[in-house]
Motif scaffolding. Structure first.
Motif, short mmCIF file in Angstrom:
data_model
loop_
_atom_site.label_atom_id
_atom_site.label_comp_id
_atom_site.label_asym_id
_atom_site.label_seq_id
_atom_site.Cartn_x
_atom_site.Cartn_y
_atom_site.Cartn_z
N ARG A 197 0.67 -0.90 0.28
CA ARG A 197 0.19 -0.16 0.26
C ARG A 197 0.77 1.34 0.10
N GLN A 198 0.55 2.93 -0.65
CA GLN A 198 1.38 3.41 0.07
C GLN A 198 1.09 4.14 0.78
N ASP A 199 0.08 4.21 1.22
CA ASP A 199 -0.04 4.76 2.79
C ASP A 199 0.31 3.45 3.84
N GLY A 200 0.98 1.93 3.34
CA GLY A 200 1.26 1.14 4.25
C GLY A 200 2.99 1.40 4.87
N VAL A 201 3.59 0.47 6.15
CA VAL A 201 4.85 0.58 6.41
C VAL A 201 6.09 0.23 5.53
N ILE A 202 7.09 0.07 5.68
CA ILE A 202 8.30 -0.30 4.34
C ILE A 202 8.70 -1.54 4.78
N PHE A 203 8.22 -2.32 4.61
CA PHE A 203 8.64 -3.46 4.65
C PHE A 203 9.58 -4.27 3.85
N LYS A 204 10.69 -4.35 4.60
CA LYS A 204 12.51 -5.17 3.94
C LYS A 204 12.73 -6.01 4.97
N LEU A 205 13.69 -6.42 4.45
CA LEU A 205 14.38 -7.94 4.89
C LEU A 205 15.84 -7.62 5.33
N ASN A 206 16.65 -8.63 6.26
CA ASN A 206 17.68 -8.27 6.31
C ASN A 206 18.04 -9.19 6.14
N LEU A 207 19.67 -10.01 5.29
CA LEU A 207 20.09 -11.16 5.10
C LEU A 207 19.87 -12.50 6.25
N THR A 208 20.06 -12.04 7.70
CA THR A 208 19.17 -12.90 8.39
C THR A 208 17.62 -13.89 8.28
N VAL A 209 17.44 -12.53 8.21
CA VAL A 209 15.63 -13.13 8.26
C VAL A 209 15.94 -14.15 6.79
N ALA A 210 16.11 -13.08 6.01
CA ALA A 210 15.51 -13.85 4.69
C ALA A 210 16.20 -15.11 4.39
N ASN A 211 17.00 -15.39 5.08
CA ASN A 211 18.01 -17.37 4.85
C ASN A 211 16.86 -17.75 5.84
N GLY A 224 2.44 -20.29 -0.22
CA GLY A 224 2.87 -19.98 1.22
C GLY A 224 4.32 -19.60 0.01
N GLN A 225 5.18 -20.68 -0.19
CA GLN A 225 6.10 -20.69 -1.71
C GLN A 225 6.41 -19.28 -2.14
N ILE A 226 4.84 -18.49 -2.85
CA ILE A 226 5.08 -17.48 -3.92
C ILE A 226 5.48 -16.41 -2.72
N TYR A 227 4.00 -16.68 -1.74
CA TYR A 227 4.62 -14.89 -0.63
C TYR A 227 5.95 -15.34 0.01
N ILE A 228 6.18 -15.88 -0.45
CA ILE A 228 7.47 -16.18 0.83
C ILE A 228 8.63 -15.81 -0.84
N LEU A 229 9.13 -16.06 -1.65
CA LEU A 229 9.60 -16.07 -2.41
C LEU A 229 9.57 -14.12 -3.04
N ASP A 230 8.57 -14.04 -2.93
CA ASP A 230 8.02 -12.65 -3.53
C ASP A 230 8.39 -11.77 -2.33
N SER A 231 8.78 -11.70 -1.31
CA SER A 231 9.56 -11.23 0.05
C SER A 231 11.20 -11.00 0.00
N LEU A 232 11.12 -11.50 -0.80
CA LEU A 232 12.89 -11.81 -1.57
C LEU A 232 13.35 -10.99 -1.88
N LEU A 233 11.93 -10.04 -2.84
CA LEU A 233 12.56 -9.07 -3.41
C LEU A 233 12.51 -7.27 -2.56
N ARG A 234 12.42 -7.78 -1.36
CA ARG A 234 12.59 -6.06 0.14
C ARG A 234 13.36 -7.06 0.39
#
Length: 724
Positions: A197-211, A224-234
C-alpha cells in the motif's frame, strides 16, 4: 464429498423470509442433534449464494451462535460476513459470542471467530477484535496464529492507525521467525499486503531473516512459497556474494510443478542478477531459466499467454535465456489468436542471422492464413526481420514482393508500410521494386499504407518517371483524406517540386496542394506546415531543398524495445497483471506502491545508471509506531532492533539512530559506488540513453507506459493474483 454436494443441491431453491423464520423457531424444540436448524441454515446460506437478501433474518440467525456445533457456527459466521456491515445497529448482539468463541478450547472455533470479526470493519467490532487478535497472534495452535496473521492485514486495511498503534505490525514481524512454515508464509503475506500500500509501512528484510524465510520454503504450501519468494524482493544485497548465494538457494524452485512458483522464482533470479558480478553464474542461471519457461507453453492457452507476455519482457533484458529456442514459439494451427500474436512478437525478438531462414519460412506460411489480424502481423514481421537481420534482407524483400503479387488488399498494404522502412534502412539498395509498388496503388485504401506510398513517391520522385502523374492522382481527393495522408501529400508535393522544379505540372501541383492546405483545411498542424513550406519555397528554394531532402537518420529495430530502466522496473512484477499489461501496477491499481531496484554497493554499473525510483505518496497525517517515551509525542530516537529480525518502519523517514543497515527509506542514491561487473555483458546489457540537461522533455519517451512494438524508429542516442 461429491455425494454430499449432490445432496446439498436441493437447498438451492428460492425461499421466503417468513418460512425460514418459522422453521428456525419450530426447530428449537425436539432438535437434540440440531439437524433441523442445520437444514434451515443451509437453505439460508444457499439463498445468500444465489443473491437473495436474507438480512431480515439477522436476529434469528444470530441466536444459533449459542449452539455448540462447529458446522452451525460456520454457517452463522458466513451469514455475519455477508450482512455484518449492513446491520451495524444490531452487531452488538454478536460481540459476546465473538469474545466467547475467541476463548474456546477448539482452535478451529477460535480461528473462525477471529477471522469473521476481521471481515466486519465496524468500529465496535474492531475495538473488540484488537485484544483478541493480540492473543491469537501468540496462540499455542499454529492454525490460529496463521489465521490471525491474515486478520492483521484486514485490520490494517480497515484502520491503519489502530493497527500501527496497537503494535500489530511488530507482532507480524515476530511471526516471520515462527517455527511453523505456514505461519511464516501467512505473516509474510500479510506484511507484503501492508507494504504494497502507498500509505503502508515500508517492509524490508535483512540477510538473516531472508535466509530463515528460505529455510521455511520447502515446508510451505505453493501459495506460501509464492509469498515467501516474492518477499525476497524486499532484501537488498550489500555484497555480490550474498546475491549469488541466495540465487543458488532459490534456483532449485525452477523445477516446481506450479507455474506461479516458477514465474516468481524467475522474478527473484532476475532481480538478484542485478547485484551479481560472476558472469559464469549469470550465464548458468539464464540457461536454467529456459526449460521451465518452455514447459509453461505446454499448458492451456491462458497460462501460455501469461507465460508469453512475461517471456517477451525477459528476453529483452536477458536475450540468452531462450536464444536457441525460437522453434518453440512457432504457432500451432489450434492456438487462439491472442497466443499466435504473442508468439509472433517473440519469434521476431529471437530472430538472428543463424535462424533467420527458418523464421522467414514460418512467417511466409502465416501470411497465407485466414485470420486478417494474424496475416497483417506476419507481413509486418517479415519487414521488421529485413531491418533487423541484414543478411536476410534480400530474402525478406523477395517474400514481400511475392505477397504483393497476391493482390490481397490488406497484405499489399502491410507490405507497403514495411517496405517504406526497408528503404530507409538500406538506402539505394532496393529502389528497383518501386514500379511494382506503383502498380498496386489502387489497392491502398487505409491511411497508414496510403501515407507510406505517398512518402515513397515523394522521396524517390527523381527516380519515378511518372511521379507527377501519380501525385496528381493522389492529390485529387486531398480534402477528403485523413490528416495523416494529407501531411504526407503536402511533404511529397514539395519534394516533387524540388526534384522537378522546371516542370509545369509539379509547379501547378505544389501550388494547388499548398493553397488547399492553407485555405481549405481546418487542421492547425497541416495549415502551419503548409505556410512554412510556402514561405521556404518563396524565399529560397535551394535552402528548402536542403531542409526537406535532408539525410534521414538510420532506422533500426533496436529502438523498439523498452527503456532499460522501465524494463528493470517491470521485471519486478513478473507473474503479475503488470507483466501482462506491460504497465506498472500503480498505474491501474489504486493505492498500489511502486517497485524499483534499490541502490547498494553490489548493484552493477549498468543497472545503477538507469535506476528508477519508486515514489510513495506521503499522507498529510504522520503515523508513528508507539515506543519508549510519551505515547503521542515526537520520537527522539529509535529503539535498537535486533539484527535477528526484519525491520519494519512506518512511512515517515525515521530519525537518526534507526537501523539503516536493515532498511533504507531515504530514497537517496549513492553515485560514488561504481562497479566493474558490467563488463562482458554486451549480449544481455545495453547502454542507457544519455539525456541532455537542457531538454526538459528528454525523459518523456516512456512516460506513458507504452512503446511501439510494430514500428521501427530512427536510431538515436538514446514498466499472480494475490488472495488473502
Amino acid at each position: 464429498m461429491s455425494g454430499q454436494g449432490g445432496q446439498d443441491a436441493k437447498f438451492f431453491q428460492r425461499g421466503k423470509i417468513q418460512e425460514f423464520r418459522a422453521e428456525l423457531h419450530a426447530a428449537e424444540s425436539k432438535d437434540k442433534k440440531f439437524q433441523k436448524r442445520k437444514i434451515v441454515l443451509k437453505k439460508i446460506v444457499a439463498n445468500i449464494t444465489m443473491g437473495n437478501d436474507m438480512s431480515a433474518l439477522f436476529t434469528d440467525v444470530v441466536h444459533c451462535l449459542a449452539i455448540p456445533s462447529l458446522e452451525i457456527k460456520k454457517m452463522v459466521y458466513l451469514f455475519l460476513i455477508s450482512y455484518g456491515r449492513t446491520k451495524a445497529d444490531q452487531i452488538h448482539l454478536v460481540i459476546p459470542s465473538f469474545l466467547q468463541d475467541c476463548s474456546d478450547r477448539n482452535p478451529l472455533i477460535r480461528a473462525l471467530a477471529i477471522r469473521t470479526m476481521s471481515y466486519i470493519p465496524i468500529p465496535v467490532v474492531l475495538e473488540a477484535l484488537t485484544d483478541q487478535l493480540r492473543h491469537c497472534l501468540k496462540d499455542r495452535d499454529p492454525y490460529v496464529r496463521k489465521t490471525a496473521a491474515i486478520c492483521v492485514a484486514k485490520l490494517y486495511t480497515a484502520d491503519p492507525r489502530k493497527a500501527e498503534r496497537g503494535g500489530f505490525v511488530e507482532l507480524l514481524r515476530d511471526l516471520m521467525l515462527d517455527t511453523n512454515a505456514t505461519v511464516v508464509s501467512n505473516a509474510v503475506a500479510a506484511l507484503s499486503e501492508i507494504g504494497d500500500r502507498q500509505d503502508g509501512v515500508i517492509f524490508k528484510l535483512n540477510l538473516t531473516v531472508a535466509n530463515k524465510l528460505l529455510a521455511a520454503l520447502p515446508e510451505s504450501s505453493e501459495w506460501g512459497q509464492i509469498y515467501i519468494l516474492d518477499s525476497l524482493l524486499r532484501y537488498v544485497p550489500e555484497k555480490h556474494e550474498d546475491a549469488e548465494l541466495m540465487a543458488e538457494r532459490v534456483i532449485v524452485q525452477l523445477s516446481h510443478a506450479n507455474s506461479a512458483v516458477i514465474l516468481t522464482t524467475i522474478k527473484i533470479l532476475l532481480y538478484l542478477m542485478n547485484y551479481m558480478e560472476n558472469r559464469k553464474l549469470i550465464d548458468y542461471i539464464c540457461k536454467k531459466m529456459g526449460p521451465p519457461l518452455v514447459t509453461l507453453l505446454s499448458s492451456g492457452p491462458e497460462v501460455q499467454y501469461v507465460a508469453l507476455r512475461n517471456i517477451l519482457l525477459i528476453i529483452q533484458r536477458r536475450p540468452s535465456v531462450l536464444k536457441n529456442d525460437v522453434k518453440v514459439f512457432f504457432c500451432k494451427y489450434n492456438d487462439p489468436i491472442y497466443v499466435k500474436l504473442a508468439k509472433l512478437e517473440i519469434m521476431y525478438r529471437l530472430a538472428r542471422e543463424e535462424n533467420a531462414r527458418e523464421v522467414l519460412a514460418e512467417l511466409q506460411e502465416y501470411a497465407s492464413e485466414v485470420d486478417v489480424d494474424f496475416v497483417r502481423k506476419a507481413v509486418r514481421s517479415i519487414g521488421r526481420l529485413a531491418i533487423k537481420v541484414q543478411p536476410a534482407a534480400d530474402s525478406c524483400i523477395q517474400a514481400l514482393l511475392s505477397l504483393i503479387e497476391t493482390k490481397v488488399s490488406y497484405v499489399v498494404q502491410e507490405a507497403v508500410i514495411v517496405i517504406k522502412d526497408v528503404f530507409r534502412r538500406y538506402p539505394g539498395k532496393y529502389e528497383g521494386i518501386i514500379p511494382t509498388l506503383c502498380e498496386h496503388l489502387d489497392l491502398l485504401d487505409e491511411p497508414e499504407s496510403k501515407a507510406a506510398m505517398v512518402w515513397i513517391v515523394g522521396q524517390f520522385a527523381n527516380r519515378i518517371d511518372n511521379a507527377d502523374e501519380l501525385m496528381d492522382d493522389l492529390t485529387y481527393s486531398f480534402l477528403d483524406e485523413p490528416t495523416e495522408v494529407q501531411l504526407a501529400l503536402l511533404t511529397a508535393a514539395v519534394k516533387l517540386f524540388i526534384y522537378k522544379a522546371q516542370s509545369d505540372t509539379s509547379k501547378a501541383l505544389v501550388h494547388k496542394v499548398l493553397k488547399l492546405a492553407t485555405e481549405e483545411v481546418d487542421n492547425p498542424d497541416l495549415r502551419d506546415r503548409g505556410f512554412m513550406y510556402w514561405r521556404l519555397l518563396a524565399i529560397n528554394p535551394g535552402i528548402a531543398g536542403e531542409i526537406v531532402l535532408a539525410e534521414k537518420p538510420a532506422i533500426t529495430t533496436d529502438a523498439d524495445r523498452m527503456d532499460r530502466g522501465a524494463l528493470d522496473q517491470l521485471l519486478l512484477h513478473t507473474g503479475s497483471l503488470g507483466s501482462i499489461y506491460h504497465k506498472n501496477p500503480e498505474t491501474f491499481i489504486r493505492n498500489a506502491a511502486g517497485k524499483a531496484l534499490t541502490d547498494s554497493p553490489a548493484l552493477n554499473a549498468f543497472s545503477r545508471q538507469v535506476l528508477v525510483s519508486a515514489a510513495r505518496n506521503i499522507p498529510p497525517t504522520v503515523i508513528h509506531v508507539p515506543g519508549p517515551g510519551p505515547p503521542d509525542g515526537p520520537r527522539k530516537s529509535e529503539p535498537a532492533v535486533s539484527p535477528e529480525s526484519a525491520l519494519l518502519s512506518p512511512r515517515p523517514i525515521p530519525a537518526a539512530g534507526s537501523n539503516s543497515e536493515l532498511i533504507d527509506i531515504s530514497g537517496t542514491q549513492t553515485q560514488e559506488d561504481t562497479a566493474e561487473d558490467g563488463e562482458g555483458e554486451a549480449e544481455d546489457e545495453y547502454a542507457p540513453t544519455p539525456t541532455s540537461a537542457a531538454d526538459p522533455y528528454a525523459n518523456l519517451d516512456n512516460a506513458f507506459g507504452g512503446y511501439i512494438a510494430d514500428e521501427p524508429r530512427p536510431q538515436m542516442n538514446d514498466l499472480l493474483f494475490r488472495a488473502l
